[in-house]
Design an enzyme around this catalytic site. Structure first.
Site, mmCIF file in Angstrom:
data_model
loop_
_atom_site.group_PDB
_atom_site.id
_atom_site.type_symbol
_atom_site.label_atom_id
_atom_site.label_comp_id
_atom_site.label_asym_id
_atom_site.label_seq_id
_atom_site.Cartn_x
_atom_site.Cartn_y
_atom_site.Cartn_z
ATOM 1 C CG ASP A 155 18.062 54.201 75.735
ATOM 2 O OD1 ASP A 155 17.711 55.027 74.880
ATOM 3 O OD2 ASP A 155 18.780 53.222 75.490
ATOM 4 C CD GLU B 295 15.945 59.876 69.107
ATOM 5 O OE1 GLU B 295 16.582 59.940 70.187
ATOM 6 O OE2 GLU B 295 16.434 59.441 68.060
#
Length: 398
Positions: free
Chosen positions: A23, A285
């Site tokens: 994140d 990701e």
């Protein structure tokens, strides 16, 4: 599409570190990209320790980003023109209350996780009016990154592909590997070639031992595996029956395979490693997108979810990534991606050697094609700026 609504906006970007720093990695890339385009960014984060190695001093935009600990605002700290909460981490209530009380409230964005699944197109750009709580009266907007024109795009700095092209020239690539890692590539089997270079950045990986054995015994030529710290270093050590992973900079020989253990590297150098390698094995990701921009073959390992949701997410990505690929190449790559993510899937027979020796040329060409295909879409920051320009209230900087 407008490229920027005004010369400079003030952004507040909130991030909570869940695990593995993924994140924070996305938030730092976003903050640095915005700053590099002339915007003022405050990054509020509950654990900034990973920025010590992730954020390269002197990297694009880095010096212009202000990093603050996650806390209630101090007297005199007003919200900027745009407030982004990353992945649903709601800002402190006191900060939201100041947003609601501002003469012209900022545009409030919830930046969601990247996915290729269909719901992203349906959900991107939807409003979420706040009927209660400290943000009563405000509207929060869902912003979904994605791979299609109906989504918010992918993070890609304006000069990324130019920098990639420069480093992938043989002389520049060799100079980077020598200077950054002290690594000189060995001669390959083909005249004038060098050994293959593979990057490993993963979660615990059941298929790793089979992969290592395949390339240790491969007659195709020498291979060097660059192993990132953490899960990957420990997994390689376990697979090779070592009591502990060698320290960063350590090397060992395993048949035709040379294993080189890496230190933590900045995002800028991580990109350079991806560009330098012939094949990248990545996780998460953000790293998948960076591997995509490298224009080199890669396998993506997803974080395992108990309900198998990660496999649905993988299949959705493969539908986008392999769209238009020759059928036999698509079948081979789909099997390889599945095998890298689900060792229990009997239909996804591991094909590491065949993937590389028989499909290398076609796979490499396809990877380059896909990088160009997705780069034809406006990048995330460009689209985000256009979104802000559309949704800013009259009187705001937008």
């Amino acid at each position: 599409m407008p490229t920027t609504p005004v010369a400079s906006l003030a952004w507040d970007l909130f991030c909570r570190v869940i695990d593995n720093h993924g994140d924070l990695g996305v938030c730092w890339r976003l903050a640095a990209d915005l700053a590099d385009r002339g915007h003022r960014v405050r990054l509020w984060v509950d654990d900034a320790s990973a920025l010590a190695w992730m954020a390269l001093p002197g990297g694009p935009g880095a010096a212009a980003v202000q990093v603050h600990p996650w806390r209630d605002p101090l007297a005199g700290e007003a919200p900027g023109d745009v407030v982004i909460e990353a992945f649903g981490c709601e800002p402190p209530a006191a900060f939201i209350a100041r947003m609601a009380a501002a003469p012209v409230p900022p545009v409030w964005i919830n930046l969601e996780y990247l996915s290729a699944e269909d719901y992203v197109e349906r959900s991107h750009g939807l409003p979420s009016p706040q009927w209660s709580g400290p943000g009563r009266g405000l509207t929060k907007w869902f912003y979904y990154p994605g791979y299609t024109a109906a989504t918010g795009g992918l993070l890609r700095e304006r000069d990324l592909l130019a920098r990639r092209g420069h480093l992938q020239a043989p002389r520049e690539r060799a100079a980077f590997l020598q200077a950054r890692l002290g690594l000189a590539l060995r001669p390959g089997h083909a005249p004038g070639s060098t050994e293959d270079l593979v990057l490993l950045f993963g979660y615990p990986q059941p298929a790793l031992k089979d992969w290592l054995s395949t390339f240790a015994e491969s007659p195709a030529g020498p291979t060097t595996l660059l192993v990132t710290p953490g899960h990957s270093a420990r997994a390689v050590a376990d697979a090779l029956d070592l009591s502990t992973a060698p320290p960063p900079g350590g090397q060992l020989e395993h048949g035709a395979l040379r294993v080189h253990f890496l230190p933590h590297v900045s995002q800028v150098d991580f990109d350079r490693l991806l560009w330098s390698c012939d094949w990248n094995l990545v996780r998460g990701e953000d790293s998948a997108v960076r591997a995509l921009w490298a224009g080199r073959p890669f396998l993506w390992q997803l974080y395992v979810q108990a309900d198998g949701a990660h496999l649905a997410k993988l299949d959705a990505f493969l539908r986008r990534y392999l769209e238009g690929a020759p059928a036999d190449l698509a079948t081979t790559l789909r099997r390889a991606f599945r095998a890298w993510n689900d060792a229990s899937d009997a239909a996804a027979t591991p094909c590491w050697s065949a993937c590389w020796t028989e499909w290398r040329q076609a796979w490499t060409a396809w990877a380059k094609d896909r990088a160009g295909h997705f780069a034809a879409q406006p990048d995330l920051v460009t689209q985000l700026l256009a979104f802000i320009a559309t949704h800013a209230q009259p009187g705001s900087a937008g």
